[in-house]
Write an enzyme that holds these catalytic residues in place. Structure first.
Site, short mmCIF file in Angstrom:
data_model
loop_
_atom_site.label_atom_id
_atom_site.label_comp_id
_atom_site.label_asym_id
_atom_site.label_seq_id
_atom_site.Cartn_x
_atom_site.Cartn_y
_atom_site.Cartn_z
N CYS A 1 0.83 -1.22 0.00
CA CYS A 1 0.00 0.00 0.00
C CYS A 1 0.86 1.26 0.00
O CYS A 1 1.95 1.29 0.55
CB CYS A 1 -0.87 0.04 1.25
SG CYS A 1 -1.90 -1.40 1.43
N ARG B 1 5.54 -0.30 -6.15
CA ARG B 1 5.48 -1.10 -4.92
C ARG B 1 4.53 -2.28 -5.03
O ARG B 1 4.55 -3.16 -4.18
CB ARG B 1 5.02 -0.21 -3.75
CG ARG B 1 6.04 0.85 -3.38
CD ARG B 1 5.43 1.95 -2.57
NE ARG B 1 5.01 1.53 -1.27
CZ ARG B 1 5.50 1.99 -0.13
NH1 ARG B 1 6.44 2.89 -0.15
NH2 ARG B 1 5.03 1.58 1.02
N TRP C 1 -2.82 -2.81 -1.50
CA TRP C 1 -2.38 -4.19 -1.74
C TRP C 1 -3.16 -5.02 -0.72
O TRP C 1 -2.94 -4.89 0.49
CB TRP C 1 -0.88 -4.28 -1.51
CG TRP C 1 -0.27 -5.60 -1.86
CD1 TRP C 1 0.08 -6.06 -3.09
CD2 TRP C 1 0.09 -6.65 -0.94
NE1 TRP C 1 0.63 -7.31 -2.99
CE2 TRP C 1 0.64 -7.69 -1.69
CE3 TRP C 1 -0.02 -6.80 0.45
CZ2 TRP C 1 1.10 -8.87 -1.12
CZ3 TRP C 1 0.43 -7.98 1.03
CH2 TRP C 1 0.99 -9.00 0.25
N ASN D 1 -2.15 2.43 5.71
CA ASN D 1 -1.21 1.33 5.44
C ASN D 1 -1.02 0.58 6.75
O ASN D 1 -0.92 1.21 7.81
CB ASN D 1 0.16 1.86 5.02
CG ASN D 1 0.16 2.38 3.61
OD1 ASN D 1 -0.87 2.39 2.93
ND2 ASN D 1 1.31 2.86 3.16
N GLY D 2 -0.90 -0.73 6.67
CA GLY D 2 -0.68 -1.52 7.89
C GLY D 2 -1.86 -2.43 8.14
O GLY D 2 -2.70 -2.65 7.25
N GLU E 1 18.66 -17.84 -5.04
CA GLU E 1 18.25 -16.54 -5.58
C GLU E 1 17.76 -16.71 -7.04
O GLU E 1 16.77 -16.11 -7.45
CB GLU E 1 19.43 -15.56 -5.50
CG GLU E 1 19.22 -14.21 -6.14
CD GLU E 1 18.01 -13.44 -5.63
OE1 GLU E 1 17.41 -13.82 -4.61
OE2 GLU E 1 17.64 -12.45 -6.29
N LYS F 1 14.00 -15.78 -8.30
CA LYS F 1 13.75 -14.87 -9.43
C LYS F 1 12.81 -15.53 -10.43
O LYS F 1 11.87 -14.92 -10.93
CB LYS F 1 15.04 -14.51 -10.16
CG LYS F 1 15.92 -13.39 -9.78
CD LYS F 1 15.40 -12.05 -9.47
CE LYS F 1 14.67 -11.95 -8.18
NZ LYS F 1 15.33 -11.31 -7.08
N GLU G 1 9.21 -15.82 -9.05
CA GLU G 1 8.55 -14.51 -8.89
C GLU G 1 8.00 -13.95 -10.19
O GLU G 1 6.90 -13.43 -10.22
CB GLU G 1 9.60 -13.48 -8.43
CG GLU G 1 9.84 -13.38 -6.98
CD GLU G 1 10.84 -12.27 -6.70
OE1 GLU G 1 10.45 -11.32 -6.04
OE2 GLU G 1 12.01 -12.35 -7.16
N HIS H 1 19.23 -37.23 -1.70
CA HIS H 1 18.51 -37.44 -0.43
C HIS H 1 17.02 -37.14 -0.58
O HIS H 1 16.32 -36.96 0.41
CB HIS H 1 19.14 -36.58 0.67
CG HIS H 1 20.56 -36.95 0.95
ND1 HIS H 1 20.92 -38.08 1.64
CD2 HIS H 1 21.73 -36.37 0.56
CE1 HIS H 1 22.24 -38.17 1.69
NE2 HIS H 1 22.75 -37.14 1.05
N LYS I 1 6.60 -4.37 -3.61
CA LYS I 1 8.03 -4.04 -3.56
C LYS I 1 8.52 -3.82 -2.14
O LYS I 1 9.53 -4.36 -1.73
CB LYS I 1 8.26 -2.79 -4.41
CG LYS I 1 9.72 -2.36 -4.49
CD LYS I 1 10.51 -3.32 -5.34
CE LYS I 1 11.99 -3.01 -5.35
NZ LYS I 1 12.77 -4.15 -5.86
C1 F6R Z 1 12.63 -10.56 -4.36
C2 F6R Z 1 12.47 -9.42 -3.50
C3 F6R Z 1 12.07 -9.65 -2.09
C4 F6R Z 1 12.82 -8.69 -1.15
C5 F6R Z 1 12.28 -8.83 0.28
C6 F6R Z 1 13.05 -7.97 1.25
O1 F6R Z 1 13.01 -10.21 -5.65
O2 F6R Z 1 12.65 -8.30 -3.91
O3 F6R Z 1 12.25 -10.97 -1.71
O4 F6R Z 1 14.18 -9.00 -1.20
O5 F6R Z 1 10.93 -8.46 0.30
O6 F6R Z 1 12.97 -6.62 0.91
P1 F6R Z 1 14.03 -5.58 1.42
O7 F6R Z 1 15.33 -5.94 0.84
O8 F6R Z 1 13.51 -4.26 0.92
O9 F6R Z 1 14.03 -5.66 2.92
#
Ligand code: F6R
Length: 605
Positions: free
Chosen positions: A2, A27, A75, A100-101, A478, A482, A485, A501, A600
């Site tokens: 949000c 975001r 969101w 927000n929250g 990672e 990616k 996501e 295993h 985001k």
């Molecule tokens: C994945 C991604 C998320 C952030 C996570 C932590 O591509 O962007 O997994 O890494 O939400 O966010 P930050 O780094 O802003 O604390």
């Protein structure tokens, strides 16, 4: 997640609010809304499911005018994404609130209000706030006093902005647990969930603290703490925003951000100037000299950076290092020995779980270091030591340049800690690794056409396995994150040695297996693991050092990676995996920069 934008001015603010919402789009959100008080003291409202563009079109058809307004991108947490659940929420055709929250006691408050005959129009937790304001306003002197009473009834986390059409010059904002800034203009005042939303109108900000309530009018502002006393909060003047945040000729921000990495690495670790302790803060040298252990906390991609750092810190600084996802650590009682340095890693600096985990451990008198991309963010402000990564604004929801610059920063941290325990035996190798990383990434970017071709093999797949060993296990994690996501292909990462295993049972011709195979001490072990995959008919995609001897053949696709410094290799291999995910997602036609369901900056737990 949000976003909030709000304004009190002497000019029309609808365009300022919409521009703020556009700036918050990155975001991630599912609906949006705007409320203004017009010159005749009427409350006007537009709400829309979907993008801010829907609001803009509503605004073109029926323009809302006014000098006082609030706006929001939602969101969904409580209640499905819908126009009815979009904020602002209103009461009495007079009050409007954006939030927000999460209000944790909303069910109790709601049933109490419903008992008094209030009819709710949404499924949200937020709507209780506006009805409480409507109920309490007659017993209070003004909107500010009302909000001061209402927040006492709220449990959970909130950042709110409130307007009352009977007070057409007053904007009241409050925060507890969710970020909120006041933007100071000349003869106009703004509020936002982050500074980015307001950079078109001001570079001067006040970061509100938990429990703060702000009362803004066009020409003045006051901040009150949780006791109701007036309080001075520091005014921060930010550098004017950089022009290079625009998309330019790229199809997506994610691709732009992948390509920016050589420069962002140079910005984070300037060539020829490996960071000193002072770059972590004035007291860093003293803190590092008494550091006996490291506890890293982070979420998502930032957590993967922490896992890489564990290999480095234990190997070179010989200090025990634990890494834990913040949402777990915050709710347990970890044993943290004296002399532990708490290291949080965060792109946004606003991640609610990471912030809560820092505060959870903070009571124990331990030093806190934030590795963060956003100055003045909540996580930076909660830490005595800070190393700012210089990734610049990251707009794509999937983190790319933030991760590789975090790795560079963590290399610099390892160098500092190793300098104390090992009398700088390793300084030279870290300095040359940090210096070589940008060129290594440039060399990987030159492989883009080959990686794009490889991506076509994944388009019709439903699952993928990623394998790595040692420090490349978190890199495989990672890579898998990616891919899932942005392409929505289910992907999991395993240490290659774990394959037999259990996960080997999944391997067949429909299961692509991606292996990260640099030319290091574990290469031969990894080669055997990959033979096990081939023997079961699994299709292999191997990112292998050009000197590793891997060759393409039936069911084996090898991408020859340019040889690079062993310590810089996690950065280089990550970039190759980022490109793979990007091109798979493009080929599958997903919304690469705003993948479904994701946000985001995750400011709720
Ligand atoms: C994945 C991604 C998320 C952030 C996570 C932590 O591509 O962007 O997994 O890494 O939400 O966010 P930050 O780094 O802003 O604390």
């Amino acid at each position: 997640m949000c976003g909030i934008v709000a304004a009190a001015a002497k000019r029309e603010v609808s365009e300022i609010l919409l521009e703020g919402l556009r700036r918050l789009e990155y975001r991630g959100y599912d609906s949006a809304g705007i409320a203004l008080v017009d010159n005749d003291k009427n409350l006007q409202l537009h709400k829309a499911l979907g993008r801010v563009a829907e609001l803009e079109s509503a605004q073109r058809q029926r323009p809302l005018l006014g000098c006082l307004g609030i706006a929001h991108t939602r969101w969904a947490t409580h209640g499905v994404p819908s126009a009815a659940n979009a904020h602002p929420h209103t009461a009495g055709n007079r009050f409007a609130v954006v939030h927000n929250g999460i209000i944790e006691n909303h069910a109790v408050l709601r049933s109490d209000l419903e008992g008094r005959g209030i009819v709710f129009l949404s499924q949200t937790d937020t709507e209780v706030i506006v009805h409480l304001i409507d109920q309490l306003r007659p017993t209070c002197s003004d909107l500010l006093a009302t909000v001061q009473q209402v927040v006492k009834k709220l449990e959970g986390a909130y950042a709110i902005a409130v307007i009352d059409s009977d007070e057409p010059e007053t904007l009241v904002v409050a925060r507890d647990g969710s970020p909120l800034v006041i933007g100071l203009g000349i003869g106009e005042m703004f509020a936002g969930s982050d500074t980015l939303a307001l950079r078109s109108v001001t570079d001067t900000f006040i970061y509100l603290e938990d429990g703060d309530i702000g009362c803004l009018k066009a020409g003045s502002y006051e901040v009150f703490d949780s006791t109701g006393a007036t309080i001075e909060r520091e005014v921060s003047q930010l550098e004017p925003p950089k022009k290079d945040d625009l998309l330019g000729s790229y199809d997506h921000y994610m691709l732009k951000e992948i390509h920016e990495q050589p420069q962002r690495l140079r910005d984070t670790i300037p060539p020829g100037k490996p960071p000193s302790a002072l770059d972590f803060g004035a007291s860093a040298a003293e803190v590092f000299s008494r550091t006996k252990a490291v506890q890293i906390i982070a979420c998502g991609t930032s957590y993967h950076a922490g896992l890489v750092a564990k290999y480095w810190i234990e190997a070179f600084a010989k200090i025990p290092c634990s890494v834990e996802v913040a949402s777990e650590l915050r709710y347990r009682e970890p044993v943290v020995v004296d002399g532990t340095l708490i290291v949080s890693i965060s792109q946004s600096g606003e991640t609610a779980d990471t912030l809560a985990a820092i505060n959870h451990l903070g009571g124990q008198g331990l030093a806190r270091l934030a590795v963060c991309n956003v100055d003045h963010s909540a996580i930076v402000r909660a830490s005595e030591l800070v190393f700012l990564t210089q990734a610049g604004a990251e707009i794509g929801v999937a983190s790319t340049k933030a991760f590789t610059t975090q790795l560079a920063a963590l290399m610099a941290l390892t160098d500092q800690l190793a300098g104390i325990t090992n009398k700088n035996d390793y300084h030279g190798i870290f300095a040359s690794a940090m210096a070589s990383a940008p060129a290594a990434v440039t060399a990987v970017l030159a492989l883009e056409p080959k990686i794009k071709a490889m991506a076509n093999h994944f388009v019709a797949k439903h699952h993928a396995l990623f394998l790595g060993r040692g420090v490349f296990y978190p890199i495989a994690m990672e890579g898998a994150l990616k891919l899932k996501e942005i392409s929505y292909i289910h992907a999991e990462a395993y240490p290659a040695g774990e394959l037999k295993h259990g996960p080997l049972a999944l391997v067949d011709s429909d299961m692509p297996v991606v292996a990260v195979a640099p030319n290091n001490a574990l290469l031969e072990k990894l080669r055997s693991n990959l033979e096990e995959v081939r023997a079961r008919g699994g299709e292999l995609f191997v990112f292998a050092d050009e000197a590793s001897g891997f060759e393409s053949g039936p069911g084996v696709h090898v991408l020859a990676m340019p040889h690079c410094d062993e310590l810089a290799a996690p950065i280089a291999y990550t970039v190759a995996l980022q490109l793979l995910s990007y091109y798979v997602a493009v080929a599958r036609g997903t919304d690469v920069d705003k993948p479904r369901n994701l946000a985001k900056s995750v400011t709720v737990e």
